[in-house]
Design an enzyme around this catalytic site. Sequence first.
Site, PDB file in Angstrom:
ATOM      1  N   SER A 302     -15.705  18.125   1.980  1.00  0.00           N
ATOM      2  CA  SER A 302     -16.758  17.378   2.651  1.00  0.00           C
ATOM      3  C   SER A 302     -16.144  16.369   3.622  1.00  0.00           C
ATOM      4  CB  SER A 302     -17.650  16.705   1.597  1.00  0.00           C
ATOM      5  OG  SER A 302     -18.853  16.225   2.148  1.00  0.00           O
ATOM      6  N   ASP A 358     -24.215  26.511   1.918  1.00  0.00           N
ATOM      7  CA  ASP A 358     -23.948  25.077   2.051  1.00  0.00           C
ATOM      8  C   ASP A 358     -24.298  24.622   3.467  1.00  0.00           C
ATOM      9  OD1 ASP A 358     -23.059  22.496   1.818  1.00  0.00           O
ATOM     10  OD2 ASP A 358     -20.934  23.005   1.618  1.00  0.00           O
ATOM     11  N   HIS A 414     -23.023  22.642  -2.411  1.00  0.00           N
ATOM     12  CA  HIS A 414     -21.953  21.875  -1.777  1.00  0.00           C
ATOM     13  C   HIS A 414     -20.868  21.418  -2.762  1.00  0.00           C
ATOM     14  CE1 HIS A 414     -20.035  19.583   1.319  1.00  0.00           C
ATOM     15  NE2 HIS A 414     -20.259  18.413   0.748  1.00  0.00           N
TER      16      HIS A 414
END
Length: 514
Positions: A302, A358, A414
């Site tokens: 991320s 995602d 995610h």
Amino acid sequence: MALSSMMYTHLPVTQAASGATRFSLIRSSHHQEAVLDHQQTKTSNKANRLAESLAHLLHLHIDTPPRTNTHSTNWNLFTEEKISTPTTSPKESISEKWREIHGSNDWEGLLDPLYPWLRREIVKYGEFAQATYDAFDFDSFSEYCGSCRYNHKKLFDVLGLSKNGYTVSKYIYAMSHIDMPRWLERSQLVETWSKHSNWMGFVAVSDDLETRRIGRRDIVVAWRGTVAPSEWYEDFQRKLEPIGHGEAKVEHGFHGIYTAKCETTRYNKSSASEQVMKEVTRLVEFYRAQGEEVSLTITGHSLGGALALLNAYEAAETIPGLPISVISFGAPRVGNIAFKDELNQMGVKTLRVVVKQDMVPKMPGIVLNEGLQKFDDITGTLDWVYTHVGAEMKLDVGSSPYLKHGGFNLPGFHSLETYLHLVDGFLSTETTFRSNARRDVALVNKGCDMLVDDLRIPQCWYQLPHKGLVCNAHGRWVKPKRDPEDIPSPTREAQAQAHALQVEMMESDFALCF
């Protein structure tokens, strides 16, 4: 557009990677979609229709939950032998092929089908990135919120990562008061370990045994990510700023975290950029002086994947001739086309692991992205368009028989543990989930609810007993004091680093005598 946010509320326990049941069934013909009970399906139809509409807008792939029950597999037919199967495969020596596995040829021919040696390395670096979540103090009522729960000497021991053969040499801190809402964590208490900083990751280096196995001395930088409301990403699209000396531009918020510093702080008198580059440069110079071949591998999930690219860009500019690779998971776009081109020219190799469902890798620039390059003849090169960098390894939640496939589970899609589960089971885009995948399936539900209910693994199970409270001698439940060695201290960390350097120099001098 407001979407639900995800918080990593799980906290580490000493034996987090062991003791949980693992499963190795191959998906049956009746499990092409996840099985949801009738009541859940009935009550979620409206939510599913909303999710489908939103998915079309964002160009996401969302499986629609089945309208009726399908035949269930008997998940209880597992033998004690299967339950006792080790969670890792034997390590192979990759010393002869380390450059290819490190991306010298952009992983051409190694991703689909996935080369087994590369799979192990991807999972290894992913576990380093996961460690930055597992050891992080997310408790806003803790005076140490935003810090690492453990000192760097015992981080890998506590998290069960010593098996990977690396030693942490330095922690990295970043400013937490940048102009992004809830970007980093802050304590609600007045008296805290730091009002200005967050622990953002670490630098580690391979030990002698691992160095022999992988064919070089490998320096790893692992950056902590964060999962936040999607409104952040809307801001991203309007805030590109220059980096370097050419036309390259990167997202303002990412660059701010990487470079911000303040003389009045304890942990960020130097920026995250300066901290990490000082340590990486020190390690490179030290091991090159010993005549060793050295590589730099930067990883993150991320936000951490975005910081990894900025770190790689700076390292390539600063340290000539150093093989640099980035292994990122669920990372957003970071910069424009010129940024991508400059990374390529400097020889930085990037492998982006993404899950099809995602949404984070699709941002910023859901619409205005590298897809516009096809119009370059008409528009010319657009320096404000976000562009992904490097090779892509694309995974699909629908490939695993263990994961829920329906709905709009943003946190689950995610989650880094979802990513690592899918990497471990991936053979190729033409085959099913591999039957001999070793990684513990229960890890997927550490911080989310992605495993099918038949497995009976509770959601978000990874936390301290009693949520961190202990019963004192008077029978009252209280927050315990941290061990003194685990209380953040820039002075102690600097002293420990100086001592480690002194030991390394003594060992080097001793070796030269023989």
